[in-house]
Design a protein around this motif. Structure first.
Motif, PDB file in Angstrom:
ATOM      1  N   THR A  75      12.478  36.602  39.507  1.00 37.07           N
ATOM      2  CA  THR A  75      12.500  38.043  39.748  1.00 37.07           C
ATOM      3  C   THR A  75      11.849  38.307  41.088  1.00 37.07           C
ATOM      4  O   THR A  75      10.752  37.792  41.364  1.00 37.07           O
ATOM      5  CB  THR A  75      11.743  38.805  38.635  1.00 37.07           C
ATOM      6  OG1 THR A  75      12.419  38.598  37.394  1.00 37.07           O
ATOM      7  CG2 THR A  75      11.682  40.295  38.943  1.00 37.07           C
ATOM      8  N   LYS A 119       8.569  38.580  29.923  1.00 38.66           N
ATOM      9  CA  LYS A 119       7.677  38.943  31.028  1.00 38.66           C
ATOM     10  C   LYS A 119       7.610  37.853  32.093  1.00 38.66           C
ATOM     11  O   LYS A 119       7.907  36.680  31.841  1.00 38.66           O
ATOM     12  CB  LYS A 119       6.273  39.239  30.498  1.00 38.66           C
ATOM     13  CG  LYS A 119       6.190  40.550  29.736  1.00 38.66           C
ATOM     14  CD  LYS A 119       4.750  41.028  29.630  1.00 38.66           C
ATOM     15  CE  LYS A 119       4.689  42.411  29.012  1.00 38.66           C
ATOM     16  NZ  LYS A 119       3.292  42.923  28.956  1.00 38.66           N
ATOM     17  N   THR A 120       7.204  38.277  33.274  1.00 38.56           N
ATOM     18  CA  THR A 120       7.017  37.354  34.395  1.00 38.56           C
ATOM     19  C   THR A 120       5.634  37.571  34.994  1.00 38.56           C
ATOM     20  O   THR A 120       4.996  38.596  34.764  1.00 38.56           O
ATOM     21  CB  THR A 120       8.081  37.574  35.485  1.00 38.56           C
ATOM     22  OG1 THR A 120       7.962  38.904  35.994  1.00 38.56           O
ATOM     23  CG2 THR A 120       9.481  37.351  34.944  1.00 38.56           C
ATOM     24  N   THR A 121       5.201  36.589  35.774  1.00 42.72           N
ATOM     25  CA  THR A 121       3.910  36.652  36.461  1.00 42.72           C
ATOM     26  C   THR A 121       4.119  36.261  37.913  1.00 42.72           C
ATOM     27  O   THR A 121       4.940  35.378  38.204  1.00 42.72           O
ATOM     28  CB  THR A 121       2.885  35.697  35.802  1.00 42.72           C
ATOM     29  OG1 THR A 121       2.747  36.034  34.415  1.00 42.72           O
ATOM     30  CG2 THR A 121       1.525  35.787  36.478  1.00 42.72           C
ATOM     31  N   TYR A 168      20.697  35.201  37.440  1.00 40.22           N
ATOM     32  CA  TYR A 168      19.426  35.027  38.140  1.00 40.22           C
ATOM     33  C   TYR A 168      19.567  34.043  39.304  1.00 40.22           C
ATOM     34  O   TYR A 168      20.259  33.026  39.199  1.00 40.22           O
ATOM     35  CB  TYR A 168      18.365  34.461  37.202  1.00 40.22           C
ATOM     36  CG  TYR A 168      17.780  35.445  36.219  1.00 40.22           C
ATOM     37  CD1 TYR A 168      16.669  36.211  36.558  1.00 40.22           C
ATOM     38  CD2 TYR A 168      18.302  35.576  34.943  1.00 40.22           C
ATOM     39  CE1 TYR A 168      16.108  37.096  35.651  1.00 40.22           C
ATOM     40  CE2 TYR A 168      17.753  36.459  34.021  1.00 40.22           C
ATOM     41  CZ  TYR A 168      16.661  37.219  34.391  1.00 40.22           C
ATOM     42  OH  TYR A 168      16.109  38.080  33.490  1.00 40.22           O
ATOM     43  N   HIS A 172       8.248  36.457  41.315  1.00 37.06           N
ATOM     44  CA  HIS A 172       7.684  36.436  39.964  1.00 37.06           C
ATOM     45  C   HIS A 172       8.536  35.535  39.074  1.00 37.06           C
ATOM     46  O   HIS A 172       9.772  35.588  39.121  1.00 37.06           O
ATOM     47  CB  HIS A 172       7.652  37.848  39.371  1.00 37.06           C
ATOM     48  CG  HIS A 172       6.724  38.780  40.098  1.00 37.06           C
ATOM     49  ND1 HIS A 172       5.619  39.340  39.491  1.00 37.06           N
ATOM     50  CD2 HIS A 172       6.725  39.248  41.372  1.00 37.06           C
ATOM     51  CE1 HIS A 172       4.984  40.122  40.360  1.00 37.06           C
ATOM     52  NE2 HIS A 172       5.644  40.082  41.509  1.00 37.06           N
ATOM     53  N   THR A 173       7.857  34.725  38.250  1.00 38.70           N
ATOM     54  CA  THR A 173       8.564  33.775  37.392  1.00 38.70           C
ATOM     55  C   THR A 173       8.117  33.932  35.938  1.00 38.70           C
ATOM     56  O   THR A 173       6.996  34.355  35.654  1.00 38.70           O
ATOM     57  CB  THR A 173       8.290  32.331  37.826  1.00 38.70           C
ATOM     58  OG1 THR A 173       6.875  32.095  37.828  1.00 38.70           O
ATOM     59  CG2 THR A 173       8.850  32.046  39.202  1.00 38.70           C
ATOM     60  N   PRO A 174       8.986  33.544  34.999  1.00 37.28           N
ATOM     61  CA  PRO A 174       8.585  33.490  33.594  1.00 37.28           C
ATOM     62  C   PRO A 174       7.769  32.236  33.318  1.00 37.28           C
ATOM     63  O   PRO A 174       7.656  31.348  34.177  1.00 37.28           O
ATOM     64  CB  PRO A 174       9.924  33.457  32.854  1.00 37.28           C
ATOM     65  CG  PRO A 174      10.835  32.756  33.806  1.00 37.28           C
ATOM     66  CD  PRO A 174      10.397  33.166  35.192  1.00 37.28           C
ATOM     67  N   GLN A 175       7.236  32.150  32.125  1.00 32.79           N
ATOM     68  CA  GLN A 175       6.403  30.998  31.736  1.00 32.79           C
ATOM     69  C   GLN A 175       7.243  29.824  31.233  1.00 32.79           C
ATOM     70  O   GLN A 175       6.700  28.839  30.749  1.00 32.79           O
ATOM     71  CB  GLN A 175       5.410  31.431  30.653  1.00 32.79           C
ATOM     72  CG  GLN A 175       4.154  32.125  31.158  1.00 32.79           C
ATOM     73  CD  GLN A 175       4.401  33.278  32.096  1.00 32.79           C
ATOM     74  OE1 GLN A 175       4.513  33.076  33.303  1.00 32.79           O
ATOM     75  NE2 GLN A 175       4.490  34.502  31.577  1.00 32.79           N
ATOM     76  N   ARG A 192      13.189  27.934  37.354  1.00 39.34           N
ATOM     77  CA  ARG A 192      12.764  29.159  36.682  1.00 39.34           C
ATOM     78  C   ARG A 192      13.590  30.337  37.208  1.00 39.34           C
ATOM     79  O   ARG A 192      13.827  30.452  38.411  1.00 39.34           O
ATOM     80  CB  ARG A 192      11.270  29.425  36.900  1.00 39.34           C
ATOM     81  CG  ARG A 192      10.381  28.325  36.337  1.00 39.34           C
ATOM     82  CD  ARG A 192       8.908  28.652  36.467  1.00 39.34           C
ATOM     83  NE  ARG A 192       8.102  27.470  36.207  1.00 39.34           N
ATOM     84  CZ  ARG A 192       7.652  27.107  35.008  1.00 39.34           C
ATOM     85  NH1 ARG A 192       7.913  27.856  33.954  1.00 39.34           N
ATOM     86  NH2 ARG A 192       6.944  26.004  34.855  1.00 39.34           N
ATOM     87  N   LYS A 228      16.523  41.303  39.682  1.00 42.62           N
ATOM     88  CA  LYS A 228      16.712  40.128  38.848  1.00 42.62           C
ATOM     89  C   LYS A 228      18.088  39.517  39.092  1.00 42.62           C
ATOM     90  O   LYS A 228      18.226  38.308  39.225  1.00 42.62           O
ATOM     91  CB  LYS A 228      16.547  40.494  37.360  1.00 42.62           C
ATOM     92  CG  LYS A 228      15.139  40.915  36.972  1.00 42.62           C
ATOM     93  CD  LYS A 228      15.048  41.270  35.502  1.00 42.62           C
ATOM     94  CE  LYS A 228      13.634  41.667  35.101  1.00 42.62           C
ATOM     95  NZ  LYS A 228      12.705  40.523  35.085  1.00 42.62           N
TER      96      LYS A 228
END
Length: 302
Positions: free
Chosen positions: A56, A236-238, A101, A122-125, A53, A72
């Motif tokens: 960030t 977006k990332t979470t 990245y 933080h990573t994307p889905q 992944r 990033k």
């Protein structure tokens, strides 16, 4: 000495560490060395959630009381053994067409990032080159609502998602809210995943209007829990499971059991206070990785 540099071997890679005594969480006296130690020890359960992944990072070179910045692009002097993925960034406000990245697939990369004071990960889905394999729902309480109300909404979401065969894994955000991470098939676009999450949020808002809000407007949120379905956007990332957070004292985005969420909904401690690094390491000894999905990844109803 705080300025000393130390060259260490991490799984055959030479990693230079520096300023290990530098305090990054002043309220707790928690140092960079302790950050590196935590990430090293949590790596067996953290790395599978980072693998493949685009990562960030939020860096705090002067600690959580100092300035921070999102990063990033790969930093200067990135070792040649660190995996880098060049990915398109359409619509970038900085005029970039691509970003290089960092991808944290291994322990040496994780230790190198921790030494750069990359506290939050933080990573994307989605994994690189694929559709989303996770649907993430962020639960954000509007005061006076708090984690107790987040737990109540998490239970409502768990039961509703189960009707469609979707399994939800709860975790604290490490701050005031929670997230549910739901493995999905990875065969549908971010728009489909986000659209499904939005429909579920709106449905629960209609059923529980005093507790749930599905719209982002701040004036609608006091006393309610905002179900943020928009986290499933491709842009977006979470925060990753087991990542540290930049709170006054070190907290972790900690996976929970559903029994703890039920206790939290009833106003008991287990899911209503953020967990710290030592607690999370102990929890992994007890539970293993609570975010492991067992390979169940359904397609979502369209």
């Amino acid at each position: 000495m705080a300025g000393d540099r130390l060259r260490v071997d991490v799984q055959g890679r030479a990693v230079e560490l520096s300023n290990l005594d530098k305090v990054l969480y002043p309220a707790a006296g928690f140092t960079k060395g302790e950050v590196i130690d935590y990430y090293t020890r949590i790596a067996p359960v953290l790395l599978p959630h980072l693998a493949d992944r685009a990562l960030t990072r939020i860096r705090y070179p002067d600690g959580v009381d100092g300035g921070s910045f999102f990063e990033k692009n790969r930093p200067a002097a990135t070792p040649d053994w660190v995996r880098v993925a060049t990915l398109p960034v359409p619509g970038s406000g900085k005029g970039r067409e691509t970003i290089d990245y960092v991808v944290a697939d291994d322990l040496p990369t994780l230790v190198w990032l921790a030494n750069l004071a990359a506290l939050e990960l933080h990573t994307p889905q989605w994994r690189i080159g694929t559709h989303p394999d996770l649907m993430v729902v962020d639960l954000d309480p509007g005061a006076p609502a708090a984690l107790r109300q987040c737990c109540q909404v998490a239970l409502l979401l768990r039961d509703r998602l189960a009707v469609d065969g979707v399994e939800a894994h709860p975790k604290t955000s490490g701050k005031k809210g929670m997230q549910l991470s739901c493995p999905v098939a990875g065969t549908q676009s971010a728009e489909v995943v986000s659209g499904y999450a939005k429909r579920i949020a709106q449905e629960l808002e209609q059923r529980h209007p005093r507790l749930v809000v599905s719209k982002m407007a701040k004036n609608l949120r006091p006393g309610k829990v905002f179900i943020d379905w928009s986290q499933n956007s491709a842009a977006k990332t979470t925060v990753a499971p087991y990542s540290l957070r930049a709170a006054p004292t070190p907290t972790v985005s900690a996976p929970l059991t559903w029994e703890e969420v039920e206790a939290g909904a009833a106003g008991e401690r287990p899911a209503t206070t953020p967990y710290g690094p030592t607690e999370v390491l102990d929890r992994v000894e007890t539970y293993g990785d609570l975010m492991s999905d067992g390979g169940v990844r359904p397609a979502l109803p369209e």
